[in-house]
Write an enzyme that holds these catalytic residues in place. Sequence first.
Site, PDB file in Angstrom:
ATOM      1  N   GLY A  35       0.803  -1.219   0.000  1.00 38.97           N
ATOM      2  CA  GLY A  35       0.000   0.000   0.000  1.00 38.97           C
ATOM      3  C   GLY A  35       0.832   1.263   0.000  1.00 38.97           C
ATOM      4  N   GLY A  40       5.461   3.639  -8.918  1.00 34.67           N
ATOM      5  CA  GLY A  40       6.140   2.344  -9.069  1.00 34.67           C
ATOM      6  C   GLY A  40       5.122   1.216  -9.025  1.00 34.67           C
ATOM      7  N   HIS A  41       4.253   1.248  -7.998  1.00 37.94           N
ATOM      8  CA  HIS A  41       3.203   0.230  -7.891  1.00 37.94           C
ATOM      9  C   HIS A  41       2.273   0.294  -9.118  1.00 37.94           C
ATOM     10  CE1 HIS A  41       3.878   1.137  -3.440  1.00 37.94           C
ATOM     11  NE2 HIS A  41       4.172  -0.151  -3.520  1.00 37.94           N
ATOM     12  N   GLY A 151       8.696  -5.559  -8.621  1.00 38.37           N
ATOM     13  CA  GLY A 151       9.559  -4.488  -9.107  1.00 38.37           C
ATOM     14  C   GLY A 151      11.040  -4.817  -8.969  1.00 38.37           C
ATOM     15  N   VAL A 180      10.772   2.596 -11.175  1.00 41.94           N
ATOM     16  CA  VAL A 180      10.259   3.926 -11.497  1.00 41.94           C
ATOM     17  C   VAL A 180      10.897   4.920 -10.532  1.00 41.94           C
ATOM     18  CG1 VAL A 180       8.190   5.365 -11.667  1.00 41.94           C
ATOM     19  CG2 VAL A 180       8.100   2.941 -12.329  1.00 41.94           C
ATOM     20  N   ARG A 191       8.314   4.525   1.586  1.00 40.41           N
ATOM     21  CA  ARG A 191       9.072   5.068   2.718  1.00 40.41           C
ATOM     22  C   ARG A 191       9.599   6.478   2.454  1.00 40.41           C
ATOM     23  NH1 ARG A 191      10.624  -0.697   3.502  1.00 40.41           N
ATOM     24  NH2 ARG A 191       9.899  -1.252   5.593  1.00 40.41           N
TER      25      ARG A 191
HETATM   26  P1  AMP Z   1       6.008  -2.573  -1.579  1.00 42.70           P
HETATM   27  O1  AMP Z   1       4.623  -2.000  -1.453  1.00 42.70           O
HETATM   28  O2  AMP Z   1       7.083  -1.572  -1.309  1.00 42.70           O
HETATM   29  O3  AMP Z   1       6.170  -3.881  -0.865  1.00 42.70           O
HETATM   30  O4  AMP Z   1       6.191  -2.906  -3.117  1.00 42.70           O
HETATM   31  C1  AMP Z   1       5.275  -3.705  -3.809  1.00 42.70           C
HETATM   32  C2  AMP Z   1       5.842  -4.017  -5.164  1.00 42.70           C
HETATM   33  O5  AMP Z   1       6.072  -2.803  -5.888  1.00 42.70           O
HETATM   34  C3  AMP Z   1       7.175  -4.755  -5.091  1.00 42.70           C
HETATM   35  O6  AMP Z   1       7.221  -5.737  -6.110  1.00 42.70           O
HETATM   36  C4  AMP Z   1       8.157  -3.654  -5.353  1.00 42.70           C
HETATM   37  O7  AMP Z   1       9.372  -4.110  -5.924  1.00 42.70           O
HETATM   38  C5  AMP Z   1       7.409  -2.799  -6.343  1.00 42.70           C
HETATM   39  N1  AMP Z   1       7.950  -1.440  -6.331  1.00 42.70           N
HETATM   40  C6  AMP Z   1       8.130  -0.643  -5.252  1.00 42.70           C
HETATM   41  N2  AMP Z   1       8.712   0.521  -5.620  1.00 42.70           N
HETATM   42  C7  AMP Z   1       8.911   0.452  -6.954  1.00 42.70           C
HETATM   43  C8  AMP Z   1       9.482   1.335  -7.922  1.00 42.70           C
HETATM   44  N3  AMP Z   1       9.973   2.529  -7.599  1.00 42.70           N
HETATM   45  N4  AMP Z   1       9.522   0.931  -9.217  1.00 42.70           N
HETATM   46  C9  AMP Z   1       9.035  -0.282  -9.561  1.00 42.70           C
HETATM   47  N5  AMP Z   1       8.490  -1.164  -8.700  1.00 42.70           N
HETATM   48  C10 AMP Z   1       8.423  -0.793  -7.424  1.00 42.70           C
END
Ligand code: AMP
Length: 285
Positions: A35, A40-41, A151, A180, A191
């Site tokens: 969330g 990126g998400h 990602g 991204v 974060r």
């Molecule tokens: P998280 O919510 O941070 O656990 O991320 C969920 C998914 O989004 C994971 O597969 C991450 O690698 C991907 N993700 C997070 N930040 C980025 C970003 N800047 N670019 C691409 N994918 C991302």
Amino acid sequence: VTAGAPCFDDVTGMREALCEARTAGASVGLVPTMGALHEGHLSLIRAARAENDVVVVSVYVNPTQFGPSEDLDRYPRDAEGDRELASGAGADLIFSPSTREMYAADHSTWVEVEGLTSRLCGRTRPGHFRGVCTVVSKLFNICRPDRAYFGEKDAQQLVVIKRMARDLDTGVKIVSCPTVREEDGLAMSSRNQRLTVEQRSQAPVLYRALKAAEEAIGAGEREAGAVIDLVRATLTQAPLGDIEYVEIVDAENLTPVATVAGRCLVAVAVRFGDVRLIDNLTFSV
Ligand code: AMP
């Protein structure tokens, strides 16, 4: 009043909704997230949208992947904003369970990928990848996706999940999506919003340091130690950042290399206060 994709907070409801779709012949794409969604998400959701009939986005801050002194309580949360953003990017269904729904009080089964998880982030975050692999396995079992999207920003996680998906015969195709970035190069991360203005202004140093590595390797430098020194020297330009690690590893098995050759990953982790940032670039030499 909120518009958006239907949101399930229970395993049974989620399972039934997907069962119907699957019986009708639909392919399912899963995008696991914690969330506080950002571009990126959304890029992962769009990639899933392009390749699947049904797109599920899970939004769950998984406590078992946080260490006791980590930022579980301070992790950003925005359920309504997430629903709107995920729907706008093409999500059909959102799965947002409570921890009571995900973990029985006597939960005692864990998924452990050996070797790969003792390196890089695994050294300072013991148990982190066990938590990740367990929750991703559970999400795979609940949603039974054809494809799942991750990602490259979390490069080690991607390698670990690919290994797990293969080793456990999940039948899920793991699709990787490029990192991204903000305009100044900082990799997008939930974060980032926890950085102070001053920390935020210094945080692009991670990308600058990786670009310095890229330049050196491009110019013919092959000695990993020399590249690491250069990356460290660049990171030191940000006085608010504490370097956790700088490593150059084989992109497949994550073992450190002495010489840059084949497909390598330059990976960094830097702490700004209690906010831990990671980034990486892959090189093919
Ligand atoms: P998280 O919510 O941070 O656990 O991320 C969920 C998914 O989004 C994971 O597969 C991450 O690698 C991907 N993700 C997070 N930040 C980025 C970003 N800047 N670019 C691409 N994918 C991302």
